[in-house]
Design a protein around this motif. Structure first.
Motif, PDB file in Angstrom:
ATOM      1  N   ILE A   1       0.847  -1.186   0.000  1.00 32.60           N
ATOM      2  CA  ILE A   1       0.000   0.000   0.000  1.00 32.60           C
ATOM      3  C   ILE A   1       0.887   1.242   0.000  1.00 32.60           C
ATOM      4  N   SER A   2       0.358   2.329  -0.542  1.00 32.52           N
ATOM      5  CA  SER A   2       1.089   3.588  -0.602  1.00 32.52           C
ATOM      6  C   SER A   2       0.087   4.727  -0.616  1.00 32.52           C
ATOM      7  N   SER A   3       0.572   5.928  -0.354  1.00 36.93           N
ATOM      8  CA  SER A   3      -0.282   7.112  -0.347  1.00 36.93           C
ATOM      9  C   SER A   3       0.565   8.326  -0.673  1.00 36.93           C
ATOM     10  N   ASP A   4      -0.058   9.503  -0.637  1.00 32.42           N
ATOM     11  CA  ASP A   4       0.663  10.730  -0.941  1.00 32.42           C
ATOM     12  C   ASP A   4       1.624  11.136   0.163  1.00 32.42           C
ATOM     13  N   VAL A   5       1.713  10.339   1.221  1.00 25.27           N
ATOM     14  CA  VAL A   5       2.718  10.607   2.266  1.00 25.27           C
ATOM     15  C   VAL A   5       4.117  10.551   1.663  1.00 25.27           C
ATOM     16  N   GLU A   6       4.278   9.767   0.599  1.00 22.64           N
ATOM     17  CA  GLU A   6       5.581   9.650  -0.051  1.00 22.64           C
ATOM     18  C   GLU A   6       6.032  10.959  -0.681  1.00 22.64           C
ATOM     19  N   ILE A   7       5.099  11.864  -0.974  1.00 19.60           N
ATOM     20  CA  ILE A   7       5.455  13.169  -1.546  1.00 19.60           C
ATOM     21  C   ILE A   7       5.165  14.299  -0.575  1.00 19.60           C
ATOM     22  N   GLY A   8       4.945  13.959   0.687  1.00 16.26           N
ATOM     23  CA  GLY A   8       4.693  14.974   1.695  1.00 16.26           C
ATOM     24  C   GLY A   8       3.236  15.212   2.014  1.00 16.26           C
ATOM     25  N   GLY A   9       2.323  14.388   1.482  1.00 16.03           N
ATOM     26  CA  GLY A   9       0.900  14.539   1.746  1.00 16.03           C
ATOM     27  C   GLY A   9       0.497  14.019   3.117  1.00 16.03           C
ATOM     28  N   LYS A  10      -0.825  14.056   3.379  1.00 10.55           N
ATOM     29  CA  LYS A  10      -1.329  13.690   4.701  1.00 10.55           C
ATOM     30  C   LYS A  10      -2.387  12.601   4.654  1.00 10.55           C
ATOM     31  N   SER A  11      -2.552  11.935   3.538  1.00  9.21           N
ATOM     32  CA  SER A  11      -3.514  10.838   3.460  1.00  9.21           C
ATOM     33  C   SER A  11      -2.984   9.617   4.198  1.00  9.21           C
ATOM     34  N   GLU A  12      -3.905   8.784   4.666  1.00 10.63           N
ATOM     35  CA  GLU A  12      -3.543   7.579   5.406  1.00 10.63           C
ATOM     36  C   GLU A  12      -4.248   6.381   4.786  1.00 10.63           C
ATOM     37  N   VAL A  13      -3.552   5.256   4.702  1.00  8.04           N
ATOM     38  CA  VAL A  13      -4.127   4.044   4.131  1.00  8.04           C
ATOM     39  C   VAL A  13      -3.625   2.842   4.917  1.00  8.04           C
ATOM     40  N   TYR A  14      -4.520   1.857   5.119  1.00  2.00           N
ATOM     41  CA  TYR A  14      -4.197   0.651   5.876  1.00  2.00           C
ATOM     42  C   TYR A  14      -4.815  -0.552   5.171  1.00  2.00           C
ATOM     43  N   LEU A  15      -4.238  -1.711   5.408  1.00  2.00           N
ATOM     44  CA  LEU A  15      -4.716  -2.952   4.808  1.00  2.00           C
ATOM     45  C   LEU A  15      -4.700  -4.039   5.874  1.00  2.00           C
ATOM     46  N   LYS A  16      -5.844  -4.706   6.028  1.00  2.00           N
ATOM     47  CA  LYS A  16      -5.942  -5.793   7.004  1.00  2.00           C
ATOM     48  C   LYS A  16      -6.993  -6.787   6.531  1.00  2.00           C
ATOM     49  N   LEU A  17      -7.074  -7.924   7.230  1.00  2.00           N
ATOM     50  CA  LEU A  17      -8.082  -8.916   6.921  1.00  2.00           C
ATOM     51  C   LEU A  17      -9.440  -8.447   7.430  1.00  2.00           C
ATOM     52  N   GLY A  18     -10.489  -8.748   6.667  1.00  2.00           N
ATOM     53  CA  GLY A  18     -11.837  -8.366   7.057  1.00  2.00           C
ATOM     54  C   GLY A  18     -12.421  -9.325   8.077  1.00  2.00           C
ATOM     55  N   ARG A  19     -13.737  -9.233   8.239  1.00  2.00           N
ATOM     56  CA  ARG A  19     -14.427 -10.051   9.228  1.00  2.00           C
ATOM     57  C   ARG A  19     -14.307 -11.530   8.884  1.00  2.00           C
ATOM     58  N   ASN A  20     -14.016 -12.333   9.892  1.00  2.00           N
ATOM     59  CA  ASN A  20     -13.847 -13.793   9.759  1.00  2.00           C
ATOM     60  C   ASN A  20     -12.731 -14.174   8.788  1.00  2.00           C
ATOM     61  N   ASN A  21     -11.821 -13.251   8.537  1.00  2.00           N
ATOM     62  CA  ASN A  21     -10.683 -13.514   7.649  1.00  2.00           C
ATOM     63  C   ASN A  21     -11.130 -14.001   6.270  1.00  2.00           C
TER      64      ASN A  21
END
Length: 300
Positions: free
Chosen positions: A115-135
């Motif tokens: 995963i990536s976001s505009d934080v790499e260019i100095g932005g303030k967006s946030e992104v996360y990746l995880k397993l959903g309900r019951n995997n």
């Protein structure tokens, strides 16, 4: 250590030759925490004072273990090649109508994506990746922020993305996803009503078309129900990589092989977002005859 430096100096770091990839694959585990390529540095930032070789840690045992691992991978690839395409018999390959590329049931499945976001260019967006309900799915969520960083150069900001890791074979060889037997991408997703861009990164045989990006806008309807989305390859359009949008038939479908697949959100709307993905697969829809969904133009 002197031998390692001499070998690296003798290898060509320009171009993509096989000897270069094999050399890096063999010496990679021997050089812990060292950078063979310079990382991106924003204008005005001070360069690193330490050279990449000052943090090198030569380990002969790790090199031997890594060599054994690569040889075992090469043996398996050879056996699969003798059986048939993708390790399946030729008859099964020719009659294949559907194929599941990715499904998300464990942390190992999530590790195949980055995963990536505009934080790499100095932005303030946030992104996360995880397993959903019951995997049973991958949950991509976060917050989109379109505030432009005050660096005097960046004009646009506000994006988050999820991208599959490139397939790598033995001795650090590039591998590709061969989708020539199929004509549609098939997804089972559950979104929040926001539009997403489905991206396919290609690596054609011709250098001037290298790293073309083909995209399709996927509009999720939101709500508690899952939706199954079929995207014919003919609906993907050339969107970037420094070339004029020529509205040609997707080159990667005929002459190229896919490198990676990705999802990007950048609809310029600040706030939270989420996208659940059950699986990503391929479909050979024999009823679909369309070659290109967009109007083509003759060039002078």
């Amino acid at each position: 250590m002197a031998l390692t430096v001499m070998l690296l100096n003798g290898a060509s770091f320009h171009g993509r030759c096989c000897r270069h990839n094999v050399l890096l694959s063999l010496l990679g585990p021997l050089l812990n925490n060292s950078k063979l390529y310079s990382s991106y540095r924003r204008p005005g930032a001070e360069p690193e004072k330490k050279t990449s070789w000052q943090n090198a840690d030569f380990s002969f045992k790790k090199g031997i273990d890594h060599l054994k691992t690569q040889l075992s991978l090469l043996k398996k690839e050879t056996q699969d090649y003798l059986v048939g395409p993708g390790g399946h018999p030729l008859s099964q390959h020719l009659l294949e109508q559907t194929r599941v590329l990715w499904q998300f049931r464990s942390q190992e499945d999530l590790n195949k994506w980055v995963i990536s976001s505009d934080v790499e260019i100095g932005g303030k967006s946030e992104v996360y990746l995880k397993l959903g309900r019951n995997n049973q799915a991958a949950l991509l969520y976060g917050t989109l922020n379109t505030e432009v960083p005050r660096d005097g150069e960046t004009k646009y900001s506000g994006y988050c993305s999820m991208r599959s890791r490139p397939a790598v074979g033995s001795f650090n060889r590039k591998k590709y996803y061969d989708w020539s037997n199929f004509n549609s991408l098939y997804l089972r997703v559950r979104g929040d009503g926001r539009p997403w861009m489905v991206n396919i990164y290609t690596d054609p045989y011709f250098s001037h078309l290298k790293d073309d990006l083909y995209s399709y806008f996927m509009f999720t309807r939101g709500g508690p129900y899952w939706e199954e989305i079929k995207i014919p390859f003919s609906k993907f359009f050339l969107s970037s990589r420094g070339r004029v949008q020529d509205n040609q038939h997707p080159v990667w479908l005929d002459k190229a092989k896919s490198k990676t697949l990705g999802f990007t959100i950048g609809d310029k709307v600040n706030g939270q977002f989420q996208l659940e993905i059950d699986f990503i697969g391929l479909l050979n829809d024999r009823a679909h005859r369309e070659e290109f969904a967009y109007e083509a133009y003759d060039k002078n």
